[in-house]
Design an enzyme around this catalytic site. Structure first.
Site, PDB file in Angstrom:
ATOM      1  N   GLU A   1      46.875  27.194  35.145  1.00 42.53           N
ATOM      2  CA  GLU A   1      45.543  27.214  34.545  1.00 42.53           C
ATOM      3  C   GLU A   1      44.548  26.346  35.301  1.00 42.53           C
ATOM      4  O   GLU A   1      43.344  26.582  35.255  1.00 42.53           O
ATOM      5  CB  GLU A   1      45.617  26.752  33.077  1.00 42.53           C
ATOM      6  CG  GLU A   1      46.417  27.659  32.169  1.00 42.53           C
ATOM      7  CD  GLU A   1      45.766  29.015  31.953  1.00 42.53           C
ATOM      8  OE1 GLU A   1      44.603  29.204  32.404  1.00 42.53           O
ATOM      9  OE2 GLU A   1      46.388  29.889  31.352  1.00 42.53           O
TER      10      GLU A   1
ATOM     11  N   ASP B   1      54.634  31.148  34.949  1.00 41.13           N
ATOM     12  CA  ASP B   1      53.874  29.914  34.797  1.00 41.13           C
ATOM     13  C   ASP B   1      54.266  29.230  33.497  1.00 41.13           C
ATOM     14  O   ASP B   1      54.717  29.866  32.550  1.00 41.13           O
ATOM     15  CB  ASP B   1      52.370  30.175  34.858  1.00 41.13           C
ATOM     16  CG  ASP B   1      51.970  31.531  34.284  1.00 41.13           C
ATOM     17  OD1 ASP B   1      52.768  32.139  33.548  1.00 41.13           O
ATOM     18  OD2 ASP B   1      50.857  31.990  34.575  1.00 41.13           O
TER      19      ASP B   1
END
Length: 380
Positions: free
Chosen positions: A131, A72
């Protein structure tokens, strides 16, 4: 790639954190680094609906499968307080979850296999919006993993400050919980505090609803299983002598399996309906899971991963307990078999805090452990 080069890359990434779906500078820097690698076996891909995502395919010499590795790339809206010389240059944004470490480890693995052609095909996915916004789900729904980027098994890590730097942690079954956001709006009728008979008090209704929700975990869930409901925010009323005609409750659900989350969701719906009838009010319940499914590790692949790490003398392996934190890699693992694991980064600060300072020695150790595992996996 030397450990010093990796640390320099991590520090640069740490300085340029960006929020979900806005990782433009990060995207460009990643492409710059990838562009400096040998290109002989590389194919780059993109996702039109996710312009900051990057797909990289390494052609295998004699492939039996395509192995995926995901990292990520987004950051959090947190003002950094580490006082590091390479602190964030973007006010109010920080890599407080360690995605700068994640990206650097991925680049180190990628670089190794550009220098040593793998037997199987490899696909690296640099994913935006972990997130928030469920970047993993968005990529899957955009058919990112099709044709030459089709993946047979998927791996990814998350850094863990509570584990020693460079250690690898994993477990069979669920590593991270799935999460669902709860928004509840209760609508009745406001009025004067002196005339409650002419109003319909949503503070009272909300209080009863909150109390009943607390029984879901204690009375509807198998005590051997795990689930969490936290109601972290409630708003109602404007002044002490006015009966509130509206209340809003916000919270989160956590569960270690998707079936657990769905059970909690249903009980929450049932209780809201009961409060509607009891208090003659209207309740709007919004449950938003997005792509934050439980990270349920594939049994066969994870067994092989743990066996390798346990028997590698260069790896400090730790069998970990499940965590109630969320991760959208769980959505991808619900579609493609794979394993998620921890990389210890040895720090006193927790994830999502303004003082998180991962031990950078974990980066090289992580690269070495994962490249060794992938090479071994390709022999099977």
């Amino acid at each position: 790639m030397s450990e010093m080069n990796l640390i320099d890359i991590r520090r640069h990434l740490h300085q340029i954190p960006e929020l979900a779906l806005h990782e433009n500078q990060t995207h460009d820097y990643l492409l710059h680094i990838i562009g400096s690698f040998k290109q002989k076996y590389l194919t780059l891909g993109s996702i039109e609906s996710l312009p900051t995502a990057i797909l990289v395919r390494i052609k295998g010499s004699n492939p039996n499968r395509t192995i995926g590795y995901r990292t990520d790339i987004d950051a959090l809206p947190i003002e950094e307080k580490t006082n590091l010389p390479f602190s964030s240059i973007h006010p109010g944004v920080m890599h407080a979850c360690g995605h700068d470490v994640h990206m650097t480890v991925a680049l180190g693995i990628l670089h190794y296999f550009t220098e040593h052609q793998p037997k199987d095909n490899l696909v690296f996915f640099f994913q935006p919006a972990e997130e928030s916004e469920s970047g993993g789900r968005l990529a899957y729904e955009a058919n990112a993993f099709s044709d030459q980027f089709r993946i047979n098994e998927f791996y990814g890590l998350h850094d863990n400050p509570s584990l020693p730097a460079g250690s690898i942690g994993c477990r069979m079954g669920t590593l991270f919980a799935g999460t669902t956001e709860i928004n509840i709006d209760l609508t009745g009728k406001g009025g004067h505090a002196a005339y409650p008979q002419n109003a319909n008090d949503m503070v009272v209704a909300a209080a009863q609803l909150i109390s009943q929700i607390q029984t879901i975990i204690s009375r509807s869930i198998d005590p051997i299983q795990s689930g969490v409901i936290t109601l972290g925010k409630i708003e109602a009323g404007t002044i002490r002598n006015v009966i509130a005609g509206h209340a809003r409750i916000e919270g989160t659900i956590r569960g270690l399996t998707q079936s657990m989350i769905e059970l909690i969701d249903q009980r929450l719906k049932d209780i809201c309906h009961g409060i509607e009838l009891s208090y003659n009010c209207k309740i709007d319940l919004e449950l938003n899971q997005g792509g934050y499914y439980p990270v349920e590790n594939n049994s066969a692949l994870t067994k092989g991963f743990i066996h390798f790490m346990k028997n590698n003398s260069d790896v400090d392996f730790i069998e970990t307990k499940p965590a109630m934190t969320g991760e959208d890699f769980g959505y991808l693992l619900s579609k493609i078999p794979g394993t998620m694991f921890w990389l210890g980064v040895g720090d006193d600060s927790s994830l999502h805090t303004a003082t998180l300072t991962p031990d950078e020695s974990s980066i090289g150790k992580g690269v070495n452990a994962i490249t060794s595992f992938l090479e071994n996996r390709m022999k099977e």
